[in-house]
Scaffold this motif. Structure first.
Motif, PDB file in Angstrom:
ATOM      1  N   TRP A  97      -5.614   0.613   1.904  1.00  0.00           N
ATOM      2  CA  TRP A  97      -6.343   0.489   3.165  1.00  0.00           C
ATOM      3  C   TRP A  97      -7.657   1.265   3.043  1.00  0.00           C
ATOM      4  N   TYR A  98      -8.695   0.741   3.672  1.00  0.00           N
ATOM      5  CA  TYR A  98     -10.020   1.357   3.631  1.00  0.00           C
ATOM      6  C   TYR A  98     -10.605   1.484   5.036  1.00  0.00           C
ATOM      7  N   LEU A  99     -11.357   2.553   5.241  1.00  0.00           N
ATOM      8  CA  LEU A  99     -12.258   2.649   6.381  1.00  0.00           C
ATOM      9  C   LEU A  99     -13.638   2.255   5.866  1.00  0.00           C
ATOM     10  N   VAL A 100     -14.189   1.203   6.425  1.00  0.00           N
ATOM     11  CA  VAL A 100     -15.522   0.729   6.030  1.00  0.00           C
ATOM     12  C   VAL A 100     -16.498   1.183   7.104  1.00  0.00           C
ATOM     13  N   GLY A 101     -17.516   1.909   6.696  1.00  0.00           N
ATOM     14  CA  GLY A 101     -18.451   2.419   7.686  1.00  0.00           C
ATOM     15  C   GLY A 101     -19.762   2.875   7.079  1.00  0.00           C
ATOM     16  N   TRP A 102     -20.603   3.400   7.939  1.00  0.00           N
ATOM     17  CA  TRP A 102     -21.919   3.911   7.529  1.00  0.00           C
ATOM     18  C   TRP A 102     -21.799   5.417   7.283  1.00  0.00           C
ATOM     19  N   PRO A 128       0.827  -1.201   0.000  1.00  0.00           N
ATOM     20  CA  PRO A 128       0.000   0.000   0.000  1.00  0.00           C
ATOM     21  C   PRO A 128       0.860   1.249   0.000  1.00  0.00           C
ATOM     22  N   PRO A 129       0.360   2.367  -0.570  1.00  0.00           N
ATOM     23  CA  PRO A 129       1.128   3.616  -0.551  1.00  0.00           C
ATOM     24  C   PRO A 129       1.253   4.136   0.873  1.00  0.00           C
ATOM     25  N   PRO A 130       2.233   5.012   1.138  1.00  0.00           N
ATOM     26  CA  PRO A 130       2.393   5.564   2.491  1.00  0.00           C
ATOM     27  C   PRO A 130       1.138   6.294   2.941  1.00  0.00           C
ATOM     28  N   VAL A 131       0.852   6.189   4.241  1.00  0.00           N
ATOM     29  CA  VAL A 131      -0.322   6.839   4.825  1.00  0.00           C
ATOM     30  C   VAL A 131       0.142   7.835   5.874  1.00  0.00           C
ATOM     31  N   TYR A 151      -8.028   5.255   2.125  1.00  0.00           N
ATOM     32  CA  TYR A 151      -7.178   6.116   2.931  1.00  0.00           C
ATOM     33  C   TYR A 151      -6.534   7.227   2.104  1.00  0.00           C
ATOM     34  N   ASP A 152      -6.049   6.892   0.907  1.00  0.00           N
ATOM     35  CA  ASP A 152      -5.298   7.888   0.141  1.00  0.00           C
ATOM     36  C   ASP A 152      -6.198   8.954  -0.474  1.00  0.00           C
ATOM     37  N   ARG A 153      -7.516   8.817  -0.316  1.00  0.00           N
ATOM     38  CA  ARG A 153      -8.439   9.850  -0.781  1.00  0.00           C
ATOM     39  C   ARG A 153      -8.985  10.706   0.356  1.00  0.00           C
TER      40      ARG A 153
END
Length: 232
Positions: A182-187, A133-136, A199-201
């Motif tokens: 990486w992703y944040l999955v949520g409502w 994954p790209p740096p966060v 994450y990168d967005r």
């Protein structure tokens, strides 16, 4: 189990037991051997210099000297799950197996409530590792991780696939790595539905004091068969 492995398992079990110790009967049942074998193994450990001593009387048994047990540690649940995530992301890295053993030792000496928090949080971080994954931004990663750990709403400044910037209030459900991201999955409260936020967005994130609404996990979909939580 060969004798070498059994001796190692015996010493680790006594290490976990701490000052409570373990009876010969308990150790025999756990190792699936006779109590005579346990006594011989304990004698072998003592001859090798392992400080195991016998405690007599009701409830007596074998105790590993406190000087040989793992020293107290003060890892928080978030710190422990960070280690678990790193290990799960690189399962084939050198010394990965030793790292997993070390993590279990750390968990063994955590307070029961903290241990339960680690196990629960571990089910909310899923890994499907492919590529790098790209740096966060560390501050961003910390904010999103805290949102999940504390079950609080997070406000995102987020760029969609077309590059349009929007403001989103998100109830975090889990963190996931899929492919190289990486992703944040949520409502998403603005879209009134489940969303995956890359994450990168994410341009900015702000943690609020507002608690999340617990929702049925099924609304967020089923993870791929080759994905797994960092704590199984």
């Amino acid at each position: 189990m060969n004798r070498t492995d059994r001796l190692h398992a015996l010493s680790e079990e006594l290490r976990r037991a701490g000052p409570r110790g373990r009876t010969a009967a308990h150790l025999a049942a756990w190792l699936e051997v006779s109590t005579r074998t346990v006594k011989r193994d304990v004698s072998a450990l003592q001859q090798a210099g392992v400080p195991v001593w016998a405690r007599s009387g009701p409830g007596g048994g074998y105790v590993l000297d406190a000087r040989a047990t793992l020293a107290p540690v003060n890892l928080t649940p978030a710190q422990a799950i960070a280690v678990a995530t790193a290990l799960a992301t690189q399962p084939d890295a050198p010394y990965a197996a030793d790292g997993r053993v070390a993590l279990e030792k750390v968990l063994d000496v955590m307070a029961p409530a903290d241990r339960r928090r680690v196990e629960e949080l571990g089910t909310r971080i899923w890994i499907r590792a492919e590529g790098s994954p790209p740096p966060v931004d560390p501050a961003l990663a910390r904010c999103l991780g805290d949102a999940l750990a504390t079950r609080r709403v997070v406000v995102l400044t987020y760029d969609d696939a077309a590059g349009r910037s929007t403001r989103r209030r998100v109830e975090p459900h889990l963190l996931a790595r899929r492919g190289e991201h990486w992703y944040l999955v949520g409502w998403c409260r603005e879209r009134r539905g489940p969303r995956w936020f890359r994450y990168d967005r994410v341009r900015a994130a702000h943690l609020t004091p507002e608690p999340v609404v617990e929702r049925n996990a099924a609304v967020f979909g089923t993870p791929p068969q080759d994905a797994h939580p960092v704590r199984r």
